[in-house]
Design an enzyme around this catalytic site. Structure first.
Site, PDB file in Angstrom:
ATOM      1  N   ASP A 313       0.820  -1.204   0.000  1.00 25.63           N
ATOM      2  CA  ASP A 313       0.000   0.000   0.000  1.00 25.63           C
ATOM      3  C   ASP A 313       0.860   1.263   0.000  1.00 25.63           C
ATOM      4  OD1 ASP A 313      -2.666   1.302   0.407  1.00 25.63           O
ATOM      5  OD2 ASP A 313      -1.708   1.981   2.249  1.00 25.63           O
ATOM      6  N   GLU A 366       1.106  -0.553  -5.143  1.00 27.43           N
ATOM      7  CA  GLU A 366       0.153   0.531  -5.387  1.00 27.43           C
ATOM      8  C   GLU A 366       0.990   1.807  -5.472  1.00 27.43           C
ATOM      9  OE1 GLU A 366      -3.195   3.443  -3.692  1.00 27.43           O
ATOM     10  OE2 GLU A 366      -1.774   2.463  -2.371  1.00 27.43           O
TER      11      GLU A 366
END
Length: 633
Positions: A313, A366
């Site tokens: 993330d 990401e």
């Protein structure tokens, strides 16, 4: 006192830890059920170099500080350890730490706890990882399912809101092992991606602010229950990806922040150690022991929970020193640049460790910027990820689909632009949870027109997505056209499936997954330019695009034509590479999906007539707001 000197650390362990190269710290630090001199109990070890004293407090000593003090190691590692007889599985505990810094006292959950109390309770629980796995077939063949030249259709799930029971309560891991596994298998996704399952204190964070990095959240059951869920997914032939958050952590009193009265895990310079967007703390990637903690955590989930991939993330926030910071709020690196060199080094070490230690897994970044070579090997100078989310594709595509079809001819470059950089990385196309919150509307809610056009546009979007190069990711609810924005504290609107339009979208996604998995042209070269060839990207006037998806065997190639307007186009001619016939194999406008049924029912003859700069061509029928896929026969 009743604390016996005992250690799981060798001198070699300590040297690896200090060097930041010990990637199985969970075998040493934390609470470990064991036996010493014939006496059963628990060995505790915690890293707290700024501590003057460390005690284990818990339900076994009435939370009294000093009742069970740990001993500091002599080697300068900052590790405190000891064996407490009689402490059994299920015991609840924390570390009471008196700091050398002004006598500050902290009471912390165990950073390496395997299990945590149910929030809002905050203590750690002594536990084990005993479990008999039944997924040998999957694990033995995982590299065949997880390879980059295989289908990657990912269903992103927030466990707390996928479905609730009749009382509005969470489903347990065991209930999910029945209901979710059956659903994912039925709809044909190849993988699930769970938003963070590691323990977190605050539900509105969706799990992205972690305190228990080694513990599946107790909201849904015990650690072994989560193992059952993973096991059942594997037995059903479905891979499991976890969201992993090495980018930041919350400042909750029982968490990692200011752990031993010092900036232990977070960077001491708040220009690097504080995240202004999330008001959270940022790891000190230049500290060897912190790097070892994080990489050990990644390895832990792959080893003990048989996880098949980690989606990392907020990588962009890690890579740039000036991320979300104004001038004067950040300091350039030693070369005067904005890149965080310590983070870059950490991410390379992380990826090298994962791919060296495990076969058949993937890491996915990401990352929303143009940082180069994110999904290229470290030996070529890349960060070493297996894939990267294609955020530009997501943004440009959703922006295009929001437009009324009459205006789309002026904006076709929003779609064609993605192919100018599609093969610079191994891209995954995400329509994720971030796109259906905070007033952005649901995916369906972005579609223009009347009700029929909105659903036709959605079918068109999904048909385009599944035939575009790259892996695919859909957030839960998108597969049946959830009409409302996602809410973390409720269930998806499963009642919508009683309506034909919504059940039609679900059937479409099921069939698109089938198309993707059974046609090598859509996945064998999905990350290379060998897998794609334009037929015509310049028909702006009609808002039509056509292209060929190519596999290793050219006999398997597919021809894709997308009509981005509600106008039926009969006799639409496209150039083709050879003579033969076009046989329709997929059409998003089929009545089975609640479309209008405009179709190419019979094989279309390919003529010796030039078109699009090719010697041969065929005249096909294009349904309104539809995607048609043909095979060359």
């Amino acid at each position: 006192m009743n604390v016996k000197p005992h250690s799981l650390f060798s001198d070699f362990d300590i040297s690896l830890f200090k060097a930041g190269k010990h990637y199985r710290l969970y075998e040493k630090l934390g609470a470990h059920l064991t036996e010493v001199d014939g006496v059963k109990g628990t060995y505790f070890a915690v890293w707290a170099p700024a501590a003057r004293s460390v005690s284990v407090v818990g339900d076994f000593n009435y939370w009294v500080q000093g009742e069970h003090p740990l001993n500091v190691r002599w080697d300068g590692s900052g590790i405190w350890e000891g064996f407490i007889p009689g402490v059994e599985k299920g015991a609840i505990y924390k570390y009471k730490i008196q700091s050398n810094h002004s006598g500050i006292v902290t009471e912390k959950a165990d950073p390496f706890a395997l299990y945590c109390e149910h929030p809002p309770q905050t203590a750690s629980v002594v536990w084990d990882l005993d479990y008999k796995w039944k997924d040998k077939k999957w694990m033995d063949t995982r590299k065949e399912h997880n390879a980059l030249e295989k289908p990657y259709s990912v269903y992103e799930v927030h466990l707390g809101s996928w479905r609730r029971n009749a009382y509005g309560e969470f489903l347990t891991y065991l209930e999910l092992a029945d209901q979710l596994v059956q659903y994912v298998k039925q709809t044909g996704f190849t993988h699930v991606e769970f938003m963070p399952v590691m323990e977190y204190p605050y539900d509105p964070s969706w799990g992205y602010q972690l305190v228990g990095y080694f513990a599946p959240t107790s909201r849904f059951g015990k650690p072994q229950d989560f193992m059952v869920l993973v096991d059942k997914l594997h037995q059903a032939g479905i891979g499991v990806i976890l969201d992993w958050v090495p980018s930041h952590f919350p400042s909750d009193a029982h968490g990692l922040g200011f752990f031993d009265g010092s900036n232990l895990y977070e960077h001491p310079d708040m220009r690097k150690g504080y995240h202004p967007d999330w008001k959270s703390l940022v790891f000190n990637y230049g500290r060897n022991e912190v790097r070892a903690f994080l990489i050990s955590n990644a390895i832990f989930w792959l080893q003990h929970y048989h996880i098949d991939g980690l989606r990392v993330d907020a990588v962009a926030s890690m890579l740039y020193l000036d991320y979300s910071r104004n001038d004067g709020e950040w300091e350039p690196n030693i070369y005067g640049g904005r890149e965080n060199l310590e983070t870059i080094s950490f991410l390379k070490d992380f990826n090298e460790a994962v791919y060296t230690m495990f076969e058949g897994v993937q890491t996915i970044a990401e990352e929303s910027t143009s940082f180069p070579m994110v999904s290229r090997p470290t030996f070529l100078g890349g960060l070493g990820f297996g894939m990267k989310w294609m955020m530009g594709w997501m943004h440009d595509t959703l922006q295009y689909f929001k437009r009324e079809p009459v205006y789309r001819k002026y904006h076709q470059n929003d779609l064609t632009f993605s192919m100018t950089y599609a093969f610079t990385e191994n891209f995954m196309l995400p329509l994720s949870h971030d796109e259906v919150v905070y007033g952005k509307h649901s995916i369906l809610g972005r579609m223009p027109g009347d009700e029929w056009q909105r659903f036709a546009n959605l079918r068109l979007l999904y048909g385009y997505m599944f035939t575009h190069p790259g892996g695919k990711l859909l957030f839960m609810g998108a597969e049946f056209a959830q009409s409302a924005e996602w809410k973390f504290d409720g269930s998806l609107d499963w009642h919508l499936l009683q309506y034909d339009y919504h059940s039609g979208i679900q059937k479409l996604i099921t069939d698109l997954n089938g198309l993707y998995k059974t046609n090598p042209a859509l996945y064998e070269n999905q990350f290379t330019a060998d897998g794609f060839e334009w037929i015509d990207y310049a028909d702006h006037q009609n808002a039509v695009m056509s292209y060929i998806r190519k596999g290793v065997n050219e006999k398997e190639n597919l021809v894709v034509v997308c009509n981005f307007t509600p106008v039926v186009r009969e006799g639409y001619r496209i150039g083709l590479p050879k003579k033969g016939k076009l046989v329709q194999v997929f059409n998003t406008d089929e009545t089975a999906y609640d479309g209008s049924g405009v179709t190419n029912a019979k094989a279309v003859k390919i003529d010796k007539e030039s078109c699009n700069g090719r010697e041969f061509s065929a005249a096909v029928t294009l349904p309104p707001l539809g995607v048609v896929v043909f095979k060359l026969a």
